[in-house]
Design a protein around this motif. Structure first.
Motif, PDB file in Angstrom:
ATOM      1  N   TRP A   1      -1.163   6.947   9.118  1.00 24.59           N
ATOM      2  CA  TRP A   1      -1.533   7.907  10.161  1.00 24.59           C
ATOM      3  C   TRP A   1      -2.229   9.119   9.555  1.00 24.59           C
TER       4      TRP A   1
ATOM      5  N   PRO B   1      -1.264  -3.222  10.160  1.00 20.43           N
ATOM      6  CA  PRO B   1       0.162  -3.592  10.142  1.00 20.43           C
ATOM      7  C   PRO B   1       0.544  -4.472   8.953  1.00 20.43           C
TER       8      PRO B   1
ATOM      9  N   ARG C   1      -7.550  -6.255  13.650  1.00 13.88           N
ATOM     10  CA  ARG C   1      -6.410  -5.441  14.100  1.00 13.88           C
ATOM     11  C   ARG C   1      -5.171  -5.661  13.243  1.00 13.88           C
ATOM     12  N   ALA C   2      -5.054  -6.819  12.636  1.00 13.47           N
ATOM     13  CA  ALA C   2      -3.853  -7.149  11.871  1.00 13.47           C
ATOM     14  C   ALA C   2      -3.857  -6.542  10.472  1.00 13.47           C
TER      15      ALA C   2
ATOM     16  N   ALA D   1       0.762  -2.193   5.978  1.00 18.45           N
ATOM     17  CA  ALA D   1       1.976  -1.370   6.068  1.00 18.45           C
ATOM     18  C   ALA D   1       3.212  -2.184   5.705  1.00 18.45           C
ATOM     19  N   LEU D   2       3.292  -3.405   6.208  1.00 19.10           N
ATOM     20  CA  LEU D   2       4.430  -4.267   5.890  1.00 19.10           C
ATOM     21  C   LEU D   2       4.467  -4.598   4.403  1.00 19.10           C
TER      22      LEU D   2
ATOM     23  N   PRO E   1       3.937   3.913   7.287  1.00 13.57           N
ATOM     24  CA  PRO E   1       3.099   4.110   8.477  1.00 13.57           C
ATOM     25  C   PRO E   1       2.650   5.561   8.660  1.00 13.57           C
TER      26      PRO E   1
END
Length: 185
Positions: free
Chosen positions: A75, A26, A22-23, A29-30, A71
């Protein structure tokens, strides 16, 4: 010297899937938002004005746009993969980010040029000054600024795309051959 028999043998063309953790998204993206030239210049030469207003530092604007655009790129890629199964390779992920990054940069620079042109009309005293302000604004922000903005946007998007391709995606497992003809049923 490497020999490539098909296009799928080229680097970056092997099939990929989303990472199971799951990480991963993110974190990608970071990492994509933290474009090294932008972060280094912010650390070496801190902005004089941090608050939005008349003279905000352009690097802060670019960082803010990156916080929204990266992000949004994830998407968009997730939506496209759910519909069509593409992009199916790391190269495809990077190309999507670069295309959308260039388009976003061009659209934002065009919007800036048009808004500065309208501000020039409002601030002008007569029609002659308005025409002069329009010409100057379009030459500076449109003709001279648009290629630079697209270059910065594509460079930023290249970094974000590489972060996405290598952090959020993993190589796809090898396809199983259907020797008995039972998988296709």
């Amino acid at each position: 010297m490497a020999r490539f028999d098909t296009l799928d043998d080229l680097p970056g063309r092997s099939p990929v899937i989303w990472r199971r953790t799951r990480a991963a998204i993110p974190l990608a993206a970071l990492a994509g938002v933290m474009w090294p030239p932008l972060i280094l210049t912010l650390l070496i030469w801190p902005p004089q004005n941090w608050m939005p207003g008349r003279e905000i530092d352009w690097r802060l604007v670019v960082l803010f746009v990156g916080l929204i655009a990266v992000p949004a790129g994830f998407w968009s890629i997730r939506r496209e993969r759910d519909r069509r199964g593409r992009p199916g390779s790391r190269l495809g992920v990077v190309w999507r980010f670069m295309l959308y990054g260039g388009l976003v940069a061009a659209a934002m620079q065009t919007l800036l040029a048009l808004s500065m042109m309208v501000f020039g009309w409002i601030a002008s005293g007569d029609i002659g000054q308005g025409v002069g302000a329009t010409e100057t604004t379009l030459l500076i922000y449109g003709v001279a600024g648009l290629p630079v903005a697209i270059l910065v946007g594509v460079s930023y998007a290249l970094w974000a795309g590489l972060c996405a391709a290598f952090i959020a995606f993993a190589p796809a497992p090898e396809k199983v051959k259907d020797r008995l003809g039972v998988i296709g049923r």
